[in-house]
Design a protein around this motif. Structure first.
Motif, PDB file in Angstrom:
ATOM      1  N   LEU A  62       0.868  -1.178   0.000  1.00  0.00           N
ATOM      2  CA  LEU A  62       0.000   0.000   0.000  1.00  0.00           C
ATOM      3  C   LEU A  62       0.895   1.214   0.000  1.00  0.00           C
ATOM      4  O   LEU A  62       1.849   1.290   0.778  1.00  0.00           O
ATOM      5  N   ARG A  63       0.626   2.174  -0.878  1.00  0.00           N
ATOM      6  CA  ARG A  63       1.403   3.414  -0.931  1.00  0.00           C
ATOM      7  C   ARG A  63       0.444   4.586  -0.806  1.00  0.00           C
ATOM      8  O   ARG A  63      -0.567   4.648  -1.506  1.00  0.00           O
ATOM      9  N   VAL A  64       0.774   5.512   0.092  1.00  0.00           N
ATOM     10  CA  VAL A  64      -0.010   6.715   0.297  1.00  0.00           C
ATOM     11  C   VAL A  64       0.921   7.907   0.119  1.00  0.00           C
ATOM     12  O   VAL A  64       2.004   7.956   0.717  1.00  0.00           O
ATOM     13  N   GLU A  65       0.501   8.869  -0.705  1.00  0.00           N
ATOM     14  CA  GLU A  65       1.276  10.090  -0.937  1.00  0.00           C
ATOM     15  C   GLU A  65       0.431  11.292  -0.551  1.00  0.00           C
ATOM     16  O   GLU A  65      -0.762  11.337  -0.850  1.00  0.00           O
ATOM     17  N   ASP A  98       6.665   0.719   6.586  1.00  0.00           N
ATOM     18  CA  ASP A  98       7.724  -0.168   6.109  1.00  0.00           C
ATOM     19  C   ASP A  98       8.729   0.593   5.260  1.00  0.00           C
ATOM     20  O   ASP A  98       9.895   0.210   5.175  1.00  0.00           O
ATOM     21  N   ALA A  99       8.284   1.672   4.646  1.00  0.00           N
ATOM     22  CA  ALA A  99       9.155   2.576   3.896  1.00  0.00           C
ATOM     23  C   ALA A  99       8.481   3.933   3.882  1.00  0.00           C
ATOM     24  O   ALA A  99       7.262   4.027   3.958  1.00  0.00           O
ATOM     25  N   TRP A 100       9.275   5.002   3.807  1.00  0.00           N
ATOM     26  CA  TRP A 100       8.697   6.338   3.704  1.00  0.00           C
ATOM     27  C   TRP A 100       9.764   7.290   3.190  1.00  0.00           C
ATOM     28  O   TRP A 100      10.955   6.980   3.180  1.00  0.00           O
ATOM     29  N   TRP A 112       5.497  10.485   1.441  1.00  0.00           N
ATOM     30  CA  TRP A 112       4.808   9.229   1.190  1.00  0.00           C
ATOM     31  C   TRP A 112       5.204   8.194   2.229  1.00  0.00           C
ATOM     32  O   TRP A 112       6.228   8.320   2.882  1.00  0.00           O
ATOM     33  N   PHE A 113       4.362   7.162   2.331  1.00  0.00           N
ATOM     34  CA  PHE A 113       4.725   5.991   3.113  1.00  0.00           C
ATOM     35  C   PHE A 113       4.172   4.758   2.423  1.00  0.00           C
ATOM     36  O   PHE A 113       3.243   4.838   1.619  1.00  0.00           O
ATOM     37  N   GLU A 114       4.789   3.622   2.727  1.00  0.00           N
ATOM     38  CA  GLU A 114       4.336   2.349   2.208  1.00  0.00           C
ATOM     39  C   GLU A 114       4.206   1.358   3.352  1.00  0.00           C
ATOM     40  O   GLU A 114       4.988   1.393   4.306  1.00  0.00           O
ATOM     41  N   LEU A 115       3.209   0.492   3.236  1.00  0.00           N
ATOM     42  CA  LEU A 115       2.995  -0.595   4.181  1.00  0.00           C
ATOM     43  C   LEU A 115       2.970  -1.907   3.405  1.00  0.00           C
ATOM     44  O   LEU A 115       2.329  -1.991   2.355  1.00  0.00           O
TER      45      LEU A 115
END
Length: 120
Positions: A62-65, A98-100, A112-115
């Motif tokens: 999942l990526r949110v920006e 998990d990443a940002w 942004w962030f990713e899960l």
């Protein structure tokens, strides 16, 4: 979403919740809602020019920006122990995602962030 409309943060959370309802596991969706809230609130408070949210779902990511419309990156704020609840948004993102990351765009910037996760 206008900068003075912080009530809109709950609308964005609700929209994300509804979007993820059948696309993502509930536990990860709750984390995504929290992190989205933090990033949108930061954009509205610190830029005063609104924000645009983009969400994408892949089979295991999942990526949110959150994009704003003010050029220049501000330095990451790390709160001290006496700072109450202010300034903890990026700390939450850093610890729960998990990443940002973030970077400048032609007009404004994006954070942004990713899960990672599995679809239901």
């Amino acid at each position: 979403m206008a900068h003075t409309d912080l009530a809109g943060v709950s609308e964005v959370r609700g929209a994300l919740r509804e979007f993820l309802r059948y696309r993502w596991r509930p536990e990860s969706a709750e984390v995504a809602e929290l992190l989205l809230s933090e990033l949108v609130t930061n954009a509205l408070i610190h830029t005063r020019h609104g924000a645009v949210v983009t969400v994408s779902v892949a089979p295991a990511r999942l990526r949110v920006e959150v994009r704003d419309f003010v050029s220049g990156l501000s330095s990451s704020y790390v709160p001290n122990a006496d700072d109450g609840t202010h300034g903890r948004g990026l700390v939450l993102v850093r610890n729960l995602a998990d990443a940002w990351g973030g970077g400048g765009q032609a007009l404004g910037k994006v954070v942004w962030f990713e899960l990672d996760g599995e679809r239901p």
